[in-house]
Write a protein that holds these residues in place. Structure first.
Motif, mmCIF file in Angstrom:
data_model
loop_
_atom_site.group_PDB
_atom_site.id
_atom_site.type_symbol
_atom_site.label_atom_id
_atom_site.label_comp_id
_atom_site.label_asym_id
_atom_site.label_seq_id
_atom_site.Cartn_x
_atom_site.Cartn_y
_atom_site.Cartn_z
ATOM 1 N N TRP A 54 2.922 -5.791 3.152
ATOM 2 C CA TRP A 54 1.679 -6.396 3.591
ATOM 3 C C TRP A 54 1.970 -7.826 4.044
ATOM 4 O O TRP A 54 2.977 -8.416 3.649
ATOM 5 C CB TRP A 54 0.644 -6.433 2.454
ATOM 6 N N TYR A 55 1.069 -8.338 4.869
ATOM 7 C CA TYR A 55 1.248 -9.704 5.370
ATOM 8 C C TYR A 55 0.011 -10.539 5.071
ATOM 9 O O TYR A 55 -1.120 -10.109 5.297
ATOM 10 C CB TYR A 55 1.491 -9.704 6.887
ATOM 11 N N HIS A 61 -7.157 -3.161 5.121
ATOM 12 C CA HIS A 61 -6.521 -4.373 4.611
ATOM 13 C C HIS A 61 -6.856 -4.534 3.132
ATOM 14 O O HIS A 61 -7.652 -3.776 2.565
ATOM 15 C CB HIS A 61 -6.994 -5.596 5.400
ATOM 16 N N PHE A 65 -4.895 -9.480 3.422
ATOM 17 C CA PHE A 65 -3.536 -8.985 3.590
ATOM 18 C C PHE A 65 -3.592 -7.792 4.545
ATOM 19 O O PHE A 65 -4.345 -6.846 4.316
ATOM 20 C CB PHE A 65 -2.946 -8.547 2.247
ATOM 21 N N THR A 66 -2.789 -7.848 5.600
ATOM 22 C CA THR A 66 -2.806 -6.809 6.633
ATOM 23 C C THR A 66 -1.438 -6.139 6.713
ATOM 24 O O THR A 66 -0.422 -6.687 6.300
ATOM 25 C CB THR A 66 -3.164 -7.417 7.992
ATOM 26 N N ARG A 67 -1.429 -4.938 7.300
ATOM 27 C CA ARG A 67 -0.171 -4.192 7.414
ATOM 28 C C ARG A 67 0.762 -4.818 8.449
ATOM 29 O O ARG A 67 1.976 -4.689 8.342
ATOM 30 C CB ARG A 67 -0.449 -2.739 7.787
#
Length: 461
Positions: free
Chosen positions: A366-367, A429, A437-439
Motif C-alpha cells: 500500500w502507499y 483504499h 492508503f492506496t494500492r
C-alpha cells in the motif's frame, strides 16, 4: 518450581555464577542470591555468601522493598478488569477527602499523580508504621508537590493510596486480598508481609571498613503496599513468568502487557537513560534490549526483578545489605548473558489453520502518498502495517468484528483502520485516521486528499 541446572549450557552457568560472584565481592554483600527464568520456569539458581558452606537457596526469604508495588498494581488491574473501577477515575470517587483526590488511579500507578516522593518525617522505612496509622498521616498537610498528571515523580505514598483503594473496594485488608487473589493462585507460598523462616537478616556495611551493623526490621503499616513484602528467588521467578505471559486466574496476558506499556512521561535524565514507567513496572532500554521489572530496597536489603520479554528470559537478584551491588545492572547482565549465549529458538513456522479471505484481501503493498507500506496478516489473528524499508510508522491492528481494525501501538495506537470499497464492491483504499492508503501511489481512482493532477505522472519538460 523445580529448577533444572542442566537446561543451561555449562559455559552459561559459569558466566552467571561469575557475574553474581563479582557482584557479591565488589558490592560487599553478606549474601546474594539469584535466579534465571526461561520459557516460564526457573532454569538456574546461584548464591554467594560470606559464610563458608552456607549458601542460601531459592526458599530463603529476603525483603523485596518496592517490588511490592508491582503486586499492588496487579490488585488494582484486577479491579479494573472486573469493571469495579476505571483507571481514568479520580481517587476522590472512592476515597474522598485525602487531599490527593484529583489524581487518577492510572496516575497513581504510573507515578504521575503529583504526590510527594515520601511521607512526612520521620523516615517511614526505619520507623514503625504505627506512627502513621491513617492515610492522612502518610500524606501530610500538602500531599501534592507537582500538578496532577504533568510529570513523572516517583511516589511511595501514591502506592499507600492504591493499597487503601484495594481495601475499600474489597472490604478486606490489603495483605489478605493479596494472598487470596495473587499469592495463592500463583503458588507464591514463600511470599509474605512478615518474615517467615528461613529468612536473611538485613545488614548495613560500613562504607570505609569491612564491618557490619544490623538494620531494624519495621512493620510499615499503611505504607505496606509500597514496600512491605518478603519473598524468595523461587517465588519471584514464578512472578516473573506471570508478568511475561499472564495467567487468567490472576490477570490476562493483555492486562500484563498493559502493565509493561509506558504510561508516564520520562524526565530528561530518564530519556538519556532510556527509562520510563508503566503501570507498576519500570521500563528501560539496555544493551539494545527492552527490559521491564522493578527494583526494591529497604534498610538491610536490595532486590531486583528484570524481564527481557523478547528474549523470554528473566532474572531475580536479592541481597541483604542496605547498599552495595547495583542489582538493576546485575539483573540486566544475567538476562544478557543467557540471551546472547543461548539465543531463543523461535517456534517453527506453521501456516494458519484457516484463512479469512476478506482479511487476506487486505494483505500486500500500500502507499501513503509516495511512501511504500506493507500490510501483513499475522499468525495471532492481527494485521501489521509498516514501511517496506527504512524507519516509519508501524503498528499491529486488532479486528473489531465489523470489518474495521484498531491500532495497538505507536502512532496508530487506538486509531481506526477502515477498508473502503468502491461502488463495484472491489477493495479501493484504506482509511487510517484520515490517512488514505492506496494500492498505487496517488491512485486517481481513490479519494486522495487534495486530489490528483489529471495529467498524471510525467517527466521534466
Amino acid at each position: 518450581m523445580t529448577t533444572s541446572q542442566e537446561e543451561l549450557l555449562p559455559g552459561t552457568r559459569r558466566a552467571l555464577l561469575h557475574r553474581i560472584a563479582v557482584a557479591q565481592a565488589e558490592g560487599r554483600a553478606p549474601s546474594l542470591v539469584a535466579a534465571v527464568v526461561r520459557g516460564g520456569r526457573a532454569v538456574w539458581h546461584g548464591a554467594r555468601t560470606c559464610v563458608d558452606g552456607h549458601g542460601p537457596d531459592e526458599n530463603v526469604q529476603y525483603r523485596i522493598g518496592s517490588i511490592t508495588k508491582t503486586f499492588t498494581a496487579v490488585l488494582v488491574l484486577r479491579l479494573r478488569d472486573e469493571g469495579v473501577l476505571d483507571l481514568g477515575d479520580r481517587l476522590e470517587k472512592y476515597l474522598p477527602d485525602t487531599g490527593a483526590g484529583e489524581a487518577t488511579i492510572a496516575g497513581l500507578l504510573a507515578h504521575t499523580g503529583g504526590l510527594a516522593a515520601e511521607s512526612p518525617a520521620p523516615w517511614w522505612e526505619r520507623t514503625p508504621g504505627s506512627l502513621r496509622p491513617e492515610v492522612h498521616d502518610v500524606l501530610g498537610e500538602q500531599p501534592l508537590v507537582h500538578p496532577v498528571g504533568r510529570r513523572f515523580h516517583y511516589s511511595n505514598p501514591g502506592y499507600t493510596l492504591l493499597g487503601a483503594l484495594v481495601e475499600e473496594l474489597r472490604q478486606a485488608p490489603w495483605e489478605e486480598v493479596l494472598r487470596r487473589e495473587v499469592l495463592q493462585p500463583l503458588g507464591l507460598h514463600r511470599t509474605s508481609a512478615q518474615p517467615q523462616a528461613p529468612h536473611a537478616g538485613g545488614w548495613a556495611v560500613h562504607p570505609w571498613a569491612d564491618a557490619l551493623l544490623p538494620e531494624p526490621v519495621e512493620d510499615l503499616g499503611r505504607m505496606a503496599p509500597a514496600g512491605q513484602l518478603w519473598s524468595t528467588t523461587g517465588d519471584l521467578a514464578r512472578f516473573a513468568a506471570f508478568l511475561a505471559k499472564g495467567d487468567d486466574r490472576v490477570l490476562s496476558a493483555e492486562s500484563v502487557r498493559e502493565m509493561r506499556t509506558p504510561a508516564a512521561p520520562a524526565e530528561t535524565a530518564d530519556v538519556m537513560d532510556g527509562a520510563t514507567y508503566g503501570l507498576g513496572l519500570q521500563i528501560q532500554h539496555r544493551d539494545g534490549r527492552l527490559l521491564v521489572g522493578h527494583s526494591g530496597s529497604l534498610p538491610g536489603f536490595v532486590a531486583n526483578l528484570t524481564i527481557g520479554v523478547a528474549d523470554d528470559v528473566a532474572a531475580v537478584v536479592l541481597a541483604n545489605c542496605t547498599s552495595g551491588p547495583l542489582l538493576s545492572v546485575v539483573g540486566a547482565d544475567l538476562v544478557r548473558i543467557v540471551a546472547e549465549a543461548e539465543p531463543r529458538i523461535p517456534e517453527p513456522w506453521r501456516p494458519l489453520p484457516e484463512v479469512d479471505r476478506s482479511v487476506l484481501e487486505l494483505a500486500g503493498q500500500w502507499y501513503w502518498g509516495t511512501h511504500a507500506f506493507a500490510l501483513r496478516v499475522t499468525a495471532d489473528g492481527l494485521v501489521a502495517l509498516g514501511p517496506l524499508s527504512g524507519n516509519g510508522r508501524s503498528s499491529r491492528f486488532r479486528a473489531n468484528g465489523d470489518g474495521t481494525w484498531t491500532g495497538l501501538e505507536g502512532y496508530y495506537a487506538g486509531e481506526l483502520l477502515r477498508p473502503v470499497r468502491r461502488p463495484d464492491g472491489a477493495l479501493g483504499h484504506l482509511d487510517l485516521g484520515s490517512f488514505v492508503f492506496t494500492r498505487q501511489p496517488y491512485d486517481e481512482g481513490d479519494p486522495v486528499p487534495g486530489g490528483v493532477d489529471p495529467e498524471g505522472w510525467r517527466g521534466i519538460r
